[in-house]
Motif scaffolding. Structure first.
Motif, mmCIF file in Angstrom:
data_model
loop_
_atom_site.group_PDB
_atom_site.id
_atom_site.type_symbol
_atom_site.label_atom_id
_atom_site.label_comp_id
_atom_site.label_asym_id
_atom_site.label_seq_id
_atom_site.Cartn_x
_atom_site.Cartn_y
_atom_site.Cartn_z
ATOM 1 N N ALA A 171 2.710 15.316 5.979
ATOM 2 C CA ALA A 171 2.012 16.236 6.668
ATOM 3 C C ALA A 171 1.646 15.651 8.148
ATOM 4 C CB ALA A 171 0.786 16.382 6.047
ATOM 5 N N GLU A 172 1.528 14.217 8.336
ATOM 6 C CA GLU A 172 1.357 13.419 9.513
ATOM 7 C C GLU A 172 2.345 13.435 10.466
ATOM 8 O OE1 GLU A 172 0.242 9.321 9.112
ATOM 9 O OE2 GLU A 172 -1.344 9.908 7.666
ATOM 10 N N ALA B 225 8.745 5.159 4.778
ATOM 11 C CA ALA B 225 9.887 5.982 4.385
ATOM 12 C C ALA B 225 10.474 7.217 4.962
ATOM 13 C CB ALA B 225 9.357 6.253 2.743
ATOM 14 N N VAL B 226 9.160 7.990 5.357
ATOM 15 C CA VAL B 226 9.350 9.198 5.970
ATOM 16 C C VAL B 226 9.983 8.968 7.444
ATOM 17 C CG1 VAL B 226 8.157 11.256 7.138
ATOM 18 C CG2 VAL B 226 7.622 10.335 4.826
ATOM 19 N N VAL C 285 0.789 8.066 -5.716
ATOM 20 C CA VAL C 285 1.890 7.824 -4.645
ATOM 21 C C VAL C 285 2.378 9.218 -4.378
ATOM 22 C CG1 VAL C 285 3.959 6.386 -4.426
ATOM 23 C CG2 VAL C 285 2.326 5.687 -5.816
ATOM 24 N N LEU C 286 2.380 10.260 -5.140
ATOM 25 C CA LEU C 286 2.726 11.530 -4.539
ATOM 26 C C LEU C 286 1.864 12.019 -3.537
ATOM 27 C CD1 LEU C 286 4.631 14.024 -4.999
ATOM 28 C CD2 LEU C 286 3.010 14.895 -6.497
ATOM 29 N N GLN C 287 0.622 11.781 -3.545
ATOM 30 C CA GLN C 287 -0.316 12.268 -2.759
ATOM 31 C C GLN C 287 -0.297 11.405 -1.421
ATOM 32 O OE1 GLN C 287 -2.132 14.742 -2.682
ATOM 33 N NE2 GLN C 287 -2.374 15.362 -4.787
ATOM 34 N N ALA C 288 0.138 10.341 -1.475
ATOM 35 C CA ALA C 288 0.337 9.332 -0.432
ATOM 36 C C ALA C 288 1.627 9.932 0.440
ATOM 37 C CB ALA C 288 0.508 7.779 -0.664
ATOM 38 N N ASP D 85 0.896 -1.310 -0.037
ATOM 39 C CA ASP D 85 -0.022 -0.058 0.019
ATOM 40 C C ASP D 85 0.982 1.105 -0.099
ATOM 41 O OD1 ASP D 85 -2.581 1.338 0.654
ATOM 42 O OD2 ASP D 85 -1.319 2.202 2.254
ATOM 43 N N ALA D 86 0.558 2.280 -0.882
ATOM 44 C CA ALA D 86 1.247 3.371 -0.897
ATOM 45 C C ALA D 86 1.605 4.284 0.387
ATOM 46 C CB ALA D 86 0.934 4.403 -2.102
#
Ligand code: AR6
Length: 173
Positions: free
Chosen positions: A169-170, A136-137, A160-163, A128-129
């Motif tokens: 942001a989170e 990753a973050v 995937v960019l939106q994910a 899942d993206a």
């Protein structure tokens, strides 16, 4: 460490190190792996073959990372890592975390100041993206080292960019 999100093709990025979402064979494949091998040229395959004749006779284990030159890419190095394959039942998030964290450790050892990552395991390997983006973050946030100044996540698709935007942001950036 600065985190940047870029939409596009990772093979064009002018960074010190490009991370490849490879498979254990290290001998190329489809997706981003195929694109990196095509753009870097045959010498990349030769360098990967040499790894297979040396330390990585049995292939590169899932979650580990190893560097080669980058040949015709603008980058100096390609860091090959293998994400877990959810489609084959590899659903342990620790394996995905290790793919990102070990790639960063290799980049740090090389002295890379700028590193570009694709969304490891978010393609053929079926993760899942959103899970990939959060992992990753977090791996970048947890990285301890002073050499890497900027990490780019280079995402092919808007989805995937939106994910990755949401994960960033989170995480409070
Ligand atoms: N630049 C940036 N991202 C890309 C590019 C590109 N040029 N091309 C594809 N992507 P995948 P995985 C995105 O399947 O899931 C290979 O055959 C793609 O849209 O490349 O880790 C290997 O040899 C997706 O979001 O990697 C392995 O066998 C992301 O990169 C297997 O696929 C990752 O998709 C690895 O699967």
């Amino acid at each position: 460490m600065e985190i940047e999100l870029v939409q596009g093709d990772i093979t064009t990025r002018d960074v010190d190190a490009v991370v490849n979402a490879a498979n254990s064979s290290l001998l190329g494949g489809g997706g981003v792996d195929g694109a990196i091998h095509r753009a870097a040229g045959r010498e990349l395959l030769e360098a990967c073959r040499a790894l297979r004749q040396g330390e990585y006779r049995d292939g590169l284990p899932v979650g580990e990372a190893v560097a080669t030159g980058a040949f015709n890419l603008p980058a100096q190095w390609v860091i090959h890592t293998v994400g877990p394959n959810a489609a084959a039942g590899q659903t342990d998030p620790e394996l995905l975390r290790r793919a990102f964290a070990n790639s960063l450790a290799v980049a740090e050892e090389l002295g890379a100041a700028t590193v570009a990552f694709p969304a490891i395991s978010a393609g053929v390997y079926g993760w899942d993206a959103g899970d990939v983006a959060r992992t990753a973050v977090q791996a970048v946030r947890d990285h301890r080292g002073t050499g890497i100044e900027r990490v780019e996540f280079v995402l092919f698709s808007e989805r995937v960019l939106q994910a990755f935007r949401a994960a960033l942001a989170e995480s409070g950036d």
